[in-house]
Design an enzyme around this catalytic site. Structure first.
Site, PDB file in Angstrom:
ATOM      1  N   GLU A 115       1.774   5.951  14.425  1.00 41.83           N
ATOM      2  CA  GLU A 115       0.687   5.827  13.342  1.00 41.83           C
ATOM      3  C   GLU A 115      -0.245   6.791  13.207  1.00 41.83           C
ATOM      4  OE1 GLU A 115       0.056   3.058  10.846  1.00 41.83           O
ATOM      5  OE2 GLU A 115      -1.309   4.610  10.391  1.00 41.83           O
ATOM      6  N   ASP A 165       7.376   2.304   7.688  1.00 42.26           N
ATOM      7  CA  ASP A 165       6.463   1.201   7.216  1.00 42.26           C
ATOM      8  C   ASP A 165       5.556   2.170   6.666  1.00 42.26           C
ATOM      9  OD1 ASP A 165       5.455  -0.895   6.451  1.00 42.26           O
ATOM     10  OD2 ASP A 165       4.527  -1.233   8.505  1.00 42.26           O
TER      11      ASP A 165
HETATM   12  N1  AG3 Z   1       3.442  -1.066   3.725  1.00 39.84           N
HETATM   13  C1  AG3 Z   1       3.982  -0.985   2.283  1.00 39.84           C
HETATM   14  C2  AG3 Z   1       3.082  -1.362   1.248  1.00 39.84           C
HETATM   15  C3  AG3 Z   1       3.627  -1.101   0.039  1.00 39.84           C
HETATM   16  C4  AG3 Z   1       2.538  -1.437  -1.021  1.00 39.84           C
HETATM   17  N2  AG3 Z   1       3.125  -0.981  -2.169  1.00 39.84           N
HETATM   18  C5  AG3 Z   1       3.216  -1.527  -3.342  1.00 39.84           C
HETATM   19  N3  AG3 Z   1       2.907  -2.724  -3.500  1.00 39.84           N
HETATM   20  N4  AG3 Z   1       3.989  -1.169  -4.243  1.00 39.84           N
HETATM   21  C6  AG3 Z   1       2.639  -2.271   4.241  1.00 39.84           C
HETATM   22  C7  AG3 Z   1       2.314  -2.236   5.500  1.00 39.84           C
HETATM   23  C8  AG3 Z   1       2.836  -3.420   6.519  1.00 39.84           C
HETATM   24  N5  AG3 Z   1       2.940  -3.336   7.499  1.00 39.84           N
END
Ligand code: AG3
Length: 589
Positions: A115, A165
């Site tokens: 991260e 992620d």
């Molecule tokens: N990561 C992906 C978030 C995507 C948001 N995008 C969207 N709504 N188009 C989330 C992190 C969770 N661990």
């Protein structure tokens, strides 16, 4: 919009899209917006959704529905495999939700989470402890604070599953959507390894999943799209794009998942091996048939003795922008201030460019946009600006992921009469379809060679190009110069290569204008579609085959569609003009 007061209440509205939003009433601001050095972080609390993590104005998760996303992104690749995964790498995922789900698989021996933003890890751990419950004491888990794109380079051939992620491809995660990053992901996988990446809302971010798909398809041995819907990612179907190292990995994904899920005895609330990972047919259609943009090329007869000045043409370009609802980018450029016979004027617009030149009494104008093009308005405005009553039009779908026959069907050659601006009584013609081999024969003659037209335009769409090449302003400028040399066309000035489309996913990438003696090369490069669209206008013949294959080799493009339009023709019927307009396909493997 972010936080907004509504009477006594505080509301949050997401900033992801300019025209639609997702909002909720805020019960409590747990962490006010904090710059982390990478992004702006905020944690809010909602009565209905629980605590909500917001990064750069975009909802990343809510306590209420985080399980949907985390279960799918973790269990889908882990259960799809024939053999259990032992080593898992998570890129991003600082809130800990993905790691929590991965560590529920007892066969997993190590989980590394890379991260970039330590503040995300700390604040989520403090304010949403349930998200990462259990991971910190698990000896199999290791946290690395660092750039995932770098960490992964040290992991060559070591991972069974890599879960990306990330946030959306704006802000710190931009580089995680590049071809070079996907290449390092492939290199970090063991044989039979799987990666999976969040690639946005299928309908509201329509270029995101296809963009990743097109890049991954070139690198991985097989690609799938997994979809789900949750509450906090607005827009219904949301996508995860998965790639495998090994051709047969996904073939038995569903069967493996059913078998392994059953024997694992794992309880999930949202993931189910019974739900097929196939995306809606709409996604497939989009990959096949979406077009990058559209263009209308117009040849219009100027009223007697009227030779538009550069100022007049610049005024047309402003009027045209208004007529098609586009904002101009910068000022118009001309190959020569006097804008005489054959000289070109180019005006970049928000999503591409418009241009003009004159051949005797014929003004040749093009209008190209990557958004919807109100063609009739463009034609009407142009004919009116130059005092003409009709215009000969070629309406071309550009960058269409379709076959050449469909492309021919979608191409329209017609005479538009004012004031209606619609196709005239003579009807709509199609270009002549030819084989590349025919066009490349020395016996093939360009319209300038046969005397049919004073100029011609080579309209070239090249697909499956190399990301590094098409995303570099230097590389595309070098190509424009080199291509002029090969074409035997003298350059006028240096190539102009701005990159102004980056705010929009479809148009992200440079554009280039290289003025040529008696013509021009105007092209646009799409980093997300891995394709380029080129228009070369010339008054003298060029070695077609060499110019096209050189461009394809330079950008490592696999497939191209090309039209040849005779420009500036007078005294010929629409039918003859349509017959002299050629469409063909070129492949390089
Ligand atoms: N990561 C992906 C978030 C995507 C948001 N995008 C969207 N709504 N188009 C989330 C992190 C969770 N661990």
């Amino acid at each position: 919009m972010g936080l907004v007061k509504r009477g006594r209440d505080l509301w949050f509205f997401e900033d992801l899209y300019p025209d639609v939003t997702f909002g909720f009433k805020v019960k409590n601001v747990v962490v006010p917006e904090t710059p982390t050095g990478f992004q702006r972080l905020m944690i809010l609390e909602s009565e209905r959704l629980g605590r909500v993590l917001v990064l750069d104005g975009i909802v990343q998760l809510t306590e209420e529905d985080e399980g949907i996303y985390h279960e799918w992104i973790a269990h889908w690749p882990l259960f799809a495999r024939q053999e259990p995964a032992e080593n898992v790498l998570i890129i991003g995922g600082g809130d800990g939700g993905v790691a929590r789900e991965v560590l529920r698989h007892p066969e997993v021996k190590s989980v590394t989470m890379a991260e970039i933003d330590e503040v995300v890890v700390d604040l989520c751990r403090r304010h949403m402890p349930a998200l990462s419950a259990g991971i910190w004491d698990d000896p199999r888990f290791e946290l690395v604070i660092g750039d995932g794109a770098e960490v992964i380079r040290r992991m060559k051939g070591r991972c069974d599953v890599i879960i990306i992620d990330s946030t959306d491809p704006i802000g710190p995660a931009r580089s995680l959507f590049d071809t070079s990053f996907y290449e390092s992901v492939y290199a970090a996988l063991r044989p039979d390894g799987i990666t999976i990446h969040q690639t946005g809302a299928l309908l509201l971010q329509p270029f995101e999943a296809p963009g990743s798909w097109r890049q991954m398809e070139r690198i991985f041995d097989d690609v799938r799209v997994v979809q789900f819907a949750n509450v906090s990612y607005m827009g219904g179907p949301f996508s995860l794009t998965a790639g495998s190292r090994g051709k047969r990995v996904f073939r038995f994904a569903e069967r493996n998942a059913r078998r392994r899920f059953r024997s694992a005895g794992l309880k999930t609330s949202w993931y189910s091996p019974e739900i097929s990972a196939a995306p809606y047919p709409e996604f497939g259609r989009r990959l096949e048939t979406d077009k990058y943009g559209e263009e209308v090329a117009m040849d219009i007869r100027l009223p007697h003795r009227r030779k538009p000045t550069a100022r007049r043409v610049a005024r047309w370009s402003r009027e045209l922008c208004r007529a098609i609802g586009m904002v101009a980018f910068g000022e118009p450029m001309t190959s020569d201030r006097a804008l005489g016979e054959g000289e070109t004027l180019v005006q970049y617009i928000e999503t591409s460019a418009i241009n003009y030149r004159r051949f005797g009494a014929i003004a040749a104008a093009n209008c190209f946009t990557c958004a919807h093009l109100p063609v009739d308005r463009a034609v009407g405005c142009t004919a009116e600006a130059f005092g003409a009553e009709s215009a000969l039009c070629w309406h071309l779908p550009r960058g269409a992921f379709a076959d050449v026959k469909a492309l021919r069907r979608q191409t329209r050659i017609y005479e538009a009469a004012l004031p209606e601006g619609g196709p005239g009584p003579s009807g709509v013609f199609k270009p002549s379809l030819a084989a590349a081999a025919e066009v490349f024969k020395p016996s093939f003659r360009l319209p300038v060679e046969t005397g049919f037209a004073p100029a011609f335009e080579l309209v070239l769409d090249i697909y499956d190009c190399d990301f590094e090449k098409i995303s570099s302003c230097e590389a595309v400028s070098a190509w424009a110069r080199e291509s002029a040399r090969i074409a035997g066309l003298k350059t006028v000035g240096r190539p102009d290569a701005p990159d102004f489309g980056h705010a929009k996913k479809k148009t992200a990438g440079p554009s280039v204008t290289q003025f040529l003696r008696g013509g021009s090369n105007i092209s646009h490069y799409s980093m997300n579609w891995l394709m380029i669209v080129v228009n070369i206008v010339a008054r003298t013949p060029i070695p077609l085959r060499r110019v096209i294959t050189h461009a394809m080799d330079f950008f490592r493009g696999k497939k191209a569609y090309a039209w040849i339009l005779p420009r500036g023709v007078s005294g010929r019927s629409l039918k003859e003009i349509a017959e002299a307009t050629v469409l063909f396909e070129v492949r390089r493997d």
